[in-house]
Design a protein around this motif. Structure first.
Motif, PDB file in Angstrom:
ATOM      1  N   ASN A 113      13.735 -24.580 -10.210  1.00  0.00           N
ATOM      2  CA  ASN A 113      13.078 -25.884 -10.031  1.00  0.00           C
ATOM      3  C   ASN A 113      11.546 -25.818 -10.121  1.00  0.00           C
ATOM      4  O   ASN A 113      10.845 -26.615  -9.511  1.00  0.00           O
ATOM      5  N   ASN A 114      11.071 -24.864 -10.835  1.00  0.00           N
ATOM      6  CA  ASN A 114       9.617 -24.767 -11.016  1.00  0.00           C
ATOM      7  C   ASN A 114       9.183 -25.654 -12.178  1.00  0.00           C
ATOM      8  O   ASN A 114      10.003 -26.097 -12.994  1.00  0.00           O
ATOM      9  N   GLU A 115       7.885 -25.889 -12.256  1.00  0.00           N
ATOM     10  CA  GLU A 115       7.401 -26.745 -13.339  1.00  0.00           C
ATOM     11  C   GLU A 115       6.022 -26.292 -13.800  1.00  0.00           C
ATOM     12  O   GLU A 115       5.164 -25.949 -12.990  1.00  0.00           O
ATOM     13  N   ILE A 116       5.835 -26.307 -15.120  1.00  0.00           N
ATOM     14  CA  ILE A 116       4.503 -26.071 -15.692  1.00  0.00           C
ATOM     15  C   ILE A 116       4.046 -27.370 -16.319  1.00  0.00           C
ATOM     16  O   ILE A 116       4.773 -27.972 -17.121  1.00  0.00           O
ATOM     17  N   ALA A 117       2.882 -27.797 -15.923  1.00  0.00           N
ATOM     18  CA  ALA A 117       2.401 -29.122 -16.332  1.00  0.00           C
ATOM     19  C   ALA A 117       2.074 -29.164 -17.817  1.00  0.00           C
ATOM     20  O   ALA A 117       1.899 -28.125 -18.472  1.00  0.00           O
ATOM     21  N   ASN A 118       1.955 -30.365 -18.307  1.00  0.00           N
ATOM     22  CA  ASN A 118       1.653 -30.604 -19.717  1.00  0.00           C
ATOM     23  C   ASN A 118       0.342 -29.914 -20.127  1.00  0.00           C
ATOM     24  O   ASN A 118      -0.681 -30.045 -19.464  1.00  0.00           O
ATOM     25  N   GLY A 119       0.381 -29.178 -21.240  1.00  0.00           N
ATOM     26  CA  GLY A 119      -0.843 -28.598 -21.787  1.00  0.00           C
ATOM     27  C   GLY A 119      -1.302 -27.325 -21.127  1.00  0.00           C
ATOM     28  O   GLY A 119      -2.377 -26.824 -21.447  1.00  0.00           O
ATOM     29  N   VAL A 120      -0.520 -26.780 -20.202  1.00  0.00           N
ATOM     30  CA  VAL A 120      -0.940 -25.565 -19.492  1.00  0.00           C
ATOM     31  C   VAL A 120      -0.459 -24.340 -20.260  1.00  0.00           C
ATOM     32  O   VAL A 120       0.711 -24.238 -20.625  1.00  0.00           O
ATOM     33  N   ASN A 121      -1.380 -23.426 -20.493  1.00  0.00           N
ATOM     34  CA  ASN A 121      -1.055 -22.218 -21.248  1.00  0.00           C
ATOM     35  C   ASN A 121      -1.195 -20.979 -20.385  1.00  0.00           C
ATOM     36  O   ASN A 121      -2.009 -20.937 -19.450  1.00  0.00           O
ATOM     37  N   ASN A 122      -0.429 -19.960 -20.711  1.00  0.00           N
ATOM     38  CA  ASN A 122      -0.584 -18.618 -20.149  1.00  0.00           C
ATOM     39  C   ASN A 122      -0.413 -18.593 -18.626  1.00  0.00           C
ATOM     40  O   ASN A 122      -1.140 -17.884 -17.924  1.00  0.00           O
ATOM     41  N   ALA A 123       0.511 -19.385 -18.134  1.00  0.00           N
ATOM     42  CA  ALA A 123       0.727 -19.421 -16.681  1.00  0.00           C
ATOM     43  C   ALA A 123       1.989 -18.645 -16.330  1.00  0.00           C
ATOM     44  O   ALA A 123       2.910 -18.518 -17.142  1.00  0.00           O
ATOM     45  N   ASN A 124       1.993 -18.129 -15.106  1.00  0.00           N
ATOM     46  CA  ASN A 124       3.175 -17.440 -14.581  1.00  0.00           C
ATOM     47  C   ASN A 124       3.599 -18.163 -13.314  1.00  0.00           C
ATOM     48  O   ASN A 124       2.783 -18.325 -12.393  1.00  0.00           O
ATOM     49  N   VAL A 125       4.830 -18.568 -13.253  1.00  0.00           N
ATOM     50  CA  VAL A 125       5.318 -19.264 -12.063  1.00  0.00           C
ATOM     51  C   VAL A 125       6.574 -18.542 -11.573  1.00  0.00           C
ATOM     52  O   VAL A 125       7.507 -18.310 -12.355  1.00  0.00           O
ATOM     53  N   TYR A 126       6.560 -18.203 -10.289  1.00  0.00           N
ATOM     54  CA  TYR A 126       7.694 -17.505  -9.698  1.00  0.00           C
ATOM     55  C   TYR A 126       8.143 -18.268  -8.464  1.00  0.00           C
ATOM     56  O   TYR A 126       7.375 -19.006  -7.843  1.00  0.00           O
ATOM     57  N   GLY A 127       9.382 -18.063  -8.065  1.00  0.00           N
ATOM     58  CA  GLY A 127       9.868 -18.642  -6.827  1.00  0.00           C
ATOM     59  C   GLY A 127      10.591 -19.949  -7.033  1.00  0.00           C
ATOM     60  O   GLY A 127      11.255 -20.165  -8.057  1.00  0.00           O
ATOM     61  N   THR A 128      10.421 -20.830  -6.089  1.00  0.00           N
ATOM     62  CA  THR A 128      11.156 -22.097  -6.101  1.00  0.00           C
ATOM     63  C   THR A 128      10.174 -23.252  -5.945  1.00  0.00           C
ATOM     64  O   THR A 128       9.294 -23.213  -5.069  1.00  0.00           O
ATOM     65  N   LEU A 129      10.324 -24.235  -6.782  1.00  0.00           N
ATOM     66  CA  LEU A 129       9.522 -25.453  -6.734  1.00  0.00           C
ATOM     67  C   LEU A 129       8.014 -25.173  -6.806  1.00  0.00           C
ATOM     68  O   LEU A 129       7.202 -25.853  -6.194  1.00  0.00           O
ATOM     69  N   GLY A 130       7.677 -24.132  -7.518  1.00  0.00           N
ATOM     70  CA  GLY A 130       6.264 -23.871  -7.784  1.00  0.00           C
ATOM     71  C   GLY A 130       5.783 -24.750  -8.932  1.00  0.00           C
ATOM     72  O   GLY A 130       6.557 -25.101  -9.830  1.00  0.00           O
ATOM     73  N   GLU A 131       4.505 -25.080  -8.891  1.00  0.00           N
ATOM     74  CA  GLU A 131       3.958 -25.978  -9.909  1.00  0.00           C
ATOM     75  C   GLU A 131       2.640 -25.401 -10.444  1.00  0.00           C
ATOM     76  O   GLU A 131       1.685 -25.222  -9.682  1.00  0.00           O
ATOM     77  N   ALA A 132       2.597 -25.123 -11.750  1.00  0.00           N
ATOM     78  CA  ALA A 132       1.361 -24.612 -12.359  1.00  0.00           C
ATOM     79  C   ALA A 132       0.661 -25.746 -13.079  1.00  0.00           C
ATOM     80  O   ALA A 132       1.264 -26.436 -13.894  1.00  0.00           O
ATOM     81  N   THR A 133      -0.611 -25.921 -12.736  1.00  0.00           N
ATOM     82  CA  THR A 133      -1.387 -26.996 -13.373  1.00  0.00           C
ATOM     83  C   THR A 133      -2.637 -26.457 -14.049  1.00  0.00           C
ATOM     84  O   THR A 133      -3.431 -27.235 -14.573  1.00  0.00           O
ATOM     85  N   ALA A 134      -2.824 -25.123 -14.005  1.00  0.00           N
ATOM     86  CA  ALA A 134      -4.044 -24.550 -14.586  1.00  0.00           C
ATOM     87  C   ALA A 134      -3.684 -23.419 -15.539  1.00  0.00           C
ATOM     88  O   ALA A 134      -2.744 -22.655 -15.285  1.00  0.00           O
ATOM     89  N   ASP A 135      -4.444 -23.343 -16.636  1.00  0.00           N
ATOM     90  CA  ASP A 135      -4.270 -22.228 -17.575  1.00  0.00           C
ATOM     91  C   ASP A 135      -4.508 -20.910 -16.854  1.00  0.00           C
ATOM     92  O   ASP A 135      -5.339 -20.809 -15.940  1.00  0.00           O
ATOM     93  N   ASN A 136      -3.825 -19.879 -17.304  1.00  0.00           N
ATOM     94  CA  ASN A 136      -4.038 -18.509 -16.837  1.00  0.00           C
ATOM     95  C   ASN A 136      -3.849 -18.372 -15.325  1.00  0.00           C
ATOM     96  O   ASN A 136      -4.516 -17.557 -14.691  1.00  0.00           O
ATOM     97  N   SER A 137      -2.987 -19.158 -14.758  1.00  0.00           N
ATOM     98  CA  SER A 137      -2.791 -19.102 -13.306  1.00  0.00           C
ATOM     99  C   SER A 137      -1.477 -18.412 -12.977  1.00  0.00           C
ATOM    100  O   SER A 137      -0.551 -18.382 -13.797  1.00  0.00           O
TER     101      SER A 137
END
Lengths: 286, 874
Positions: A113-137
């Protein structure tokens, strides 16, 4: 011999010919003056396909997923319920029900249930319900399945800048001009910004290339219904050479989280900050 | 009633049995490459050039080597070549003995003179006998004529008082007519004797008529000519195996122009080919046939590829400046290295560098799209019309085509991609250079990078360094465009200090570090050897290469020895063009265009070697020059046969070659079950028909155009990369692509960057690109044209498919006639006169009893009814 620009001829026995085709493949004819919907005979005479039910003449069967086929390249999805929206490339998802919004590249998602926002590049998301909104995060979501997206998570970001004088300027997220981390509404974030500055040049006679200084700044930034505030404190664990006046400070502006830096006159200084954030994104108006 | 077969002598209009008018007899008369290395005899005492000619004559025979330059002078000067011209200064001269001249034939000697202060003289010698002399004054192109007195006359150019600069010299057979062997008619023509009962049957077919480029058109069945005295003279007694070489022999392998007339009407004009000579019971006869051309264009081009075309005139620097210059339609065009020798090159249209996604090797950084090299996105495309002109330039055919001169056609280009790898590099033209240096008193490193030194070793079997290396500055400055270097090096250094010191080595090429050793620490008196290899990418003229080293203290690290091997290779523009596309056949290229545009190739009535090339519909359907002939009163209704067309297929697929590695093409195919760019013509309502035919515009493939990425909807480019199994994008050896020049487009909100292949900064934050596609407009507008066969779903936002595609514009008129149920073939006897045959053209229509027909085939036999196959036009 005629060499005029070719036009589609009227077939023998017909007083209509193709005029135009719509993006979805429906062909309209013309009688030379007016646009005409062809009948089956006219349609098929020109090599098209007639649909009796809809009364349309088509040249191809429209595929709604075609653009998406070209937009999503080199993605690997392992698990069920994962979604890569249009424009997702080179993305690896392991888990279930994760979503990568479109126009993004080179992301990795592991978990649920994780999500990477529109237009975000090079992100790593682990776990549950994590949300990446920044590049290289790097994001770790620590939520239960009933929690909301990004409710509890840690994020690691980097800001960077090069200064040449003693003015206070914003460092930028990933050293990309005018790029900042945006604090979500009704969200509190504890941050720890570990900054390092190294002199790489400049004509100042004070100090030398290679002088450095580091800082650790901690604090909390909170977005209360669109208004940000910050509390913070800072230490400097190490330095070398002449670093007088050098100063990084975290602050806020609008909904942006800022890393400001201040160097010294005629010193070229490179700045970088690793910012770890621990976030609680509430579902209520703070 | 008389039938006349008139034969022209092979000695006609500049031709001989052994050569054609364009055969060049002067060797090295354009660039004069061998002049400066030729024999040079100076300070000759006596009258020149006779004294010099005499010195090369023994017992009345010359011993000048044929096709070789010789120089002479009455002083210490000599003729010299520079910048591909020769300078003939006071009292100097140059000689060449020609070869394979035909005794008695007249030759045109043409000199292109750039400079001439007063005059100089051209002499013709046979051995040491002066046969003619011509005083040349003035400049420009001047032609003199001489009659050959042997097969190897000597040409001498000598200047007594003038300083002359000659750009080129040529010697070809004069097109003036020599004294003919036959004198029956004007121009040496002769009427052959025919057997009394010989009626030469003619077979005229539209299939031959519209395919003259592809197959030789035989107008007659083979027939015999009697070995009469006259015919024996015409064919020079070829049946006599003991005939001697008079220099005027009939050559059965040369074309022999002929005319067939009946009652004074011209029935046929073309060529006679001798098939065999038979001797039956002492009666000899010549078995011959009549052809419009003795060889078809397809035969001439069958073994030729694009690598056979000399593209040197397109050579230029491959860099960002010239790439952007190629986008211009006015102002600054490409700065070509060499002159426009073909006459077809244009500063703005011949060669373009459109943006093509050649390998999809990009990264995003903020609003920047970054490529590793300009080779990722810019590779050459050459104008189709230019390529056609160059193909026809060296074949014995010319062409006429109003279609090729249309604005749209002139904006079509073909890619000259070199394949999947980096820029191709030609093999090692400059050899290997190697040096081994033991330098006890070698140079010391400074604290900033200083050059390591290479020492020239006298008498070494190898040169120590390439010719561009400066032993004073120790820097190589490149002088040949796109030279690349593969270097294998060993540099030995020693720490001469009493404390530890650090040392670092690097190779600097074009200001960019190509290879770096990293920092090495040496204890006191330690000797250390740097070894490795380094590849220097192609350099522009003036760019430099040098090995350097530096230490953390000056004057302590000393160069002690060097071993260095330089492998020079050249990656020039020509090797780029020839690496992959050079393998494409010239005929395949033309055939592909004919398939795309349904072109027919027609004979020129006035000149069989001139081919008219136009779309089928322009020739047969919309031709204002075609007339309707009324043959109603000529038909014989006693025997008539009407049949529908039977060899039709139920389905016809018009398509391009499928490039199986083309990722975008395959994604499209998988997503739509349709071949991008293809058209299926389905006659399924004709239930009796069966079968499927494929019309393939081989060797061309269709090209998907789409946004580079979804993020950049206005950055629409051709997509030409492959995807490996592990989903890595890369270039591939694509089939040729035909694309239209859409012009320079601007992108908004983002930019792209691409360095030169050597890493130097080139294209930075660029917001414009040259767009090519298969459409005339992107996004499409009303009236846009598509150079693919059929409508298909386009990748948005490319626009709506246009109906003005290849099938609808060029094939539909033909197919609609073909598949019309009223179309029938009628075979009928027709009373055609020689006059009818004389004036008939296959693009004329024939009116018979209120119906209009097109003629498919005529079997004509003088003095008999002709059998004519008509197609009833619905």
């Amino acid at each position: 011999m005629a060499a005029a620009k070719q036009t589609i001829p009227y077939l023998s026995g017909f007083d209509v010919k193709p005029l135009e085709t719509s993006p979805i493949g429906v062909v309209t004819f013309t009688d030379g003056t007016n646009a005409v919907t062809p009948n089956q005979l006219q349609c098929e005479a020109y090599g098209y396909t007639y649909n009796k039910a809809t009364g349309t003449c088509s040249t191809f069967r429209f595929n709604t997923n075609l653009n998406r086929s070209f937009s999503n390249e080199s993605n690997k999805l392992q698990g069920t319920g994962n979604t890569t929206e249009t424009g997702t490339n080179n993305t690896y998802i392991i888990g279930e029900n994760n979503t990568v919004k479109g126009l993004s590249r080179n992301n990795i998602v592991v978990g649920n249930n994780n999500e990477i926002a529109n237009g975000v590049n090079n992100a790593n998301v682990y776990g549950t319900l994590g949300e990446a909104t920044a590049d290289n995060s790097i994001v770790l979501g620590g939520n239960a399945s009933g929690d909301s997206l990004g409710e509890r998570q840690t994020m690691t970001l980097m800001y960077g800048k090069t200064t040449t004088d003693n003015s206070t300027v914003d460092a930028f997220l990933n050293n990309t001009t005018d790029s900042y981390f945006v604090v979500p509404e009704n969200t509190a974030i504890y941050f720890q910004s570990e900054s390092l500055a190294v002199r790489v040049g400049g004509s100042s006679g004070s100090g030398a290339v290679g002088d450095f200084k580091s800082w650790v700044e901690r604090g909390v930034v909170i977005n209360k219904s669109g208004t940000l505030s910050i509390q913070r404190s800072r230490t400097s664990p190490a330095s070398s050479g002449t670093t007088t006046g050098w100063s990084p400070i975290n602050s806020v502006s609008g909904t942006n989280f800022l890393q400001t830096v201040k160097g010294a006159t005629n010193m070229n200084i490179e700045w970088t900050s690793t910012i770890r954030m621990t976030q609680i994104k509430t579902g209520v108006a703070l | 009633m008389s039938v006349q077969l008139i034969v022209f002598p092979q000695y006609f209009d500049g031709s001989t049995p052994l050569s054609s008018p364009s055969t060049q007899f002067f060797v090295d008369g354009i660039n004069f490459n061998q002049v400066n290395a030729s024999s040079s005899t100076l300070n000759i005492a006596g009258a020149l050039p006779q004294t010099y000619i005499n010195s090369y004559t023994l017992a009345g025979s010359t011993f000048f080597i044929s096709n070789t330059w010789y120089r002479f002078s009455g002083n210490s000067n000599f003729v010299e070549e520079g910048s591909n011209v020769i300078s003939v200064v006071l009292n100097t001269g140059i000689v060449q003995r020609l070869s394979n001249l035909t005794f008695g034939a007249t030759y045109d000697l043409t000199l292109n003179i750039q400079f001439n202060t007063t005059n100089f003289t051209v002499y013709q010698y046979h051995n040491d006998i002066l046969k003619s002399s011509h005083i040349i004054t003035g400049t420009g192109t001047q032609t003199i004529q001489f009659d050959a007195y042997s097969t190897a006359d000597i040409i001498v150019i000598h200047s007594v008082t003038s300083v002359a600069v000659i750009e080129d010299i040529s010697c070809v057979l004069s097109t003036s007519i020599p004294s003919g062997v036959f004198t029956d008619l004007s121009n040496g023509q002769v009427i052959c004797d025919l057997y009394e009962d010989e009626d030469i049957p003619l077979s005229l077919s539209v299939d031959d008529f519209k395919n003259v480029a592809e197959k030789v058109q035989s107008y007659s069945k083979a027939f015999n000519l009697p070995a009469t005295k006259r015919n024996n003279q015409i064919f020079d007694n070829i049946f006599e195996i003991t005939r001697t070489d008079t220099g005027l022999n009939f050559n059965p392998y040369k074309r022999t122009k002929c005319i067939l007339k009946q009652d004074g009407f011209l029935l046929f004009e073309g060529y006679l080919r001798m098939i065999d000579i038979s001797d039956k019971s002492g009666e000899t006869s010549y078995n011959v046939n009549l052809y419009s051309e003795v060889v078809a264009l397809a035969d001439v081009l069958s073994d030729k590829t694009f690598s056979d075309i000399e593209f040197l005139e397109l050579d230029h620097q491959y860099n960002d400046t010239e790439i952007k210059n190629s986008w211009n339609n006015s102002g600054t065009g490409i700065s070509y290295t060499y002159p426009n020798t073909s006459g077809f090159r244009d500063d703005y249209t011949t060669l373009k560098y459109p943006f093509v996604d050649w390998n999809h090797n990009l990264t995003l950084s903020g609003t920047n799209i970054n490529y590793t090299s300009i080779t990722d996105i810019f590779r050459p495309f050459i104008n189709i019309k230019y390529l056609i002109d160059r193909i026809f330039q060296v074949v014995p055919f010319t062409y006429e085509s109003e279609f090729f001169d249309t604005d749209d056609f002139k904006k079509l280009y073909m890619d000259f991609n070199w394949g999947a790898d980096d820029i191709p590099i030609s093999s090692n033209p400059f050899g290997i250079f190697s040096c081994a240096v033991n330098a006890p008193s070698g140079v010391f490193a400074g604290t900033s990078f200083t050059p390591l030194e290479i020492v020239n070793i006298p008498n070494s079997i190898f040169a120590a360094a390439p010719p561009d290396y400066d032993f004073t500055t120790h820097i190589l400055t490149n002088t040949v465009l796109n030279t690349a270097y593969d270097l294998s090096y060993t540099f030995e250094v020693k720490n001469t200090d009493t404390v530890n010191r650090t040392v670092e080595l690097q190779w600097l090429a074009a200001g960019v570090v190509s290879d770096s050793s990293g920092i090495v620490t040496l204890i006191p008196n330690q000797t250390y050897t740097f070894t490795g290899t380094v590849q220097i990418p192609p350099l522009a003229v003036g760019e430099t290469v040098q090995p350097q080293f530096k230490a953390n203290a000056a004057g302590v690290i000393q160069q002690k020895g060097t071993q260095l091997t330089w492998y020079l290779t050249v990656s020039n523009f020509i090797s780029m063009l020839n690496s992959l596309r050079g393998e494409t056949g010239q005929w395949d290229f033309l055939k592909g265009l004919m398939t795309m545009f349904n072109l027919v190739t027609l004979p020129d009535e006035d000149n069989p070697s001139n081919i008219k090339i136009e779309p089928y519909s322009d020739v047969f359907l919309n031709n204002p020059n075609s007339v309707e002939l009324d043959w109603t009163d000529k038909i014989d209704v006693s025997e008539m046969k009407l049949v529908p067309l039977t060899d039709l297929n139920k389905k016809t697929i018009f398509k391009f070659v499928e490039d199986e590695d083309d990722y975008a093409f395959n994604v499209y195919k998988k997503g739509t079950n349709h071949l991008y760019g293809s058209k299926k013509y389905n006659a399924s309502e004709f239930t009796i028909l069966a079968g499927e035919e494929e019309i393939i515009a081989e060797p061309f493939a269709a090209t998907v155009v789409k946004p580079l990425m979804s993020q950049f909807p206005d950055f629409i480019t051709p997509s030409l990369y492959s995807m490996t199994e592990d989903e890595t994008s890369e270039g591939f050896e694509n089939s040729p692509r035909i694309m239209y020049n859409n012009g320079v487009k601007t992108i908004a909100g983002y930019t792209y960057n691409a360095p030169l292949p050597n890493g130097s900064t080139a294209i930075v934050n660029e917001t414009e690109f040259l767009q090519f596609s298969h459409l005339t407009d992107i996004p499409t507008i009303s009236g846009s044209r598509d150079f693919h066969f059929g409508e298909c779903q386009l990748i948005q936002p490319v626009g709506s498919p246009t109906n003005n595609n290849l099938f609808n514009l060029y094939w539909l008129p033909y197919y609609s006639e073909l598949y019309n149920p009223d179309t029938r073939i009628m075979t009928i006897k027709v009373n055609l006169s020689p006059s009818d045959i004389n004036t008939f053209k296959f693009n004329d229509t024939v009116f018979i009893k209120n119906r209009t027909f097109r003629v498919n085939k005529i079997d004509y036999k003088p003095n008999d009814l002709a059998t004519v196959e008509f197609i009833l036009i619905p």
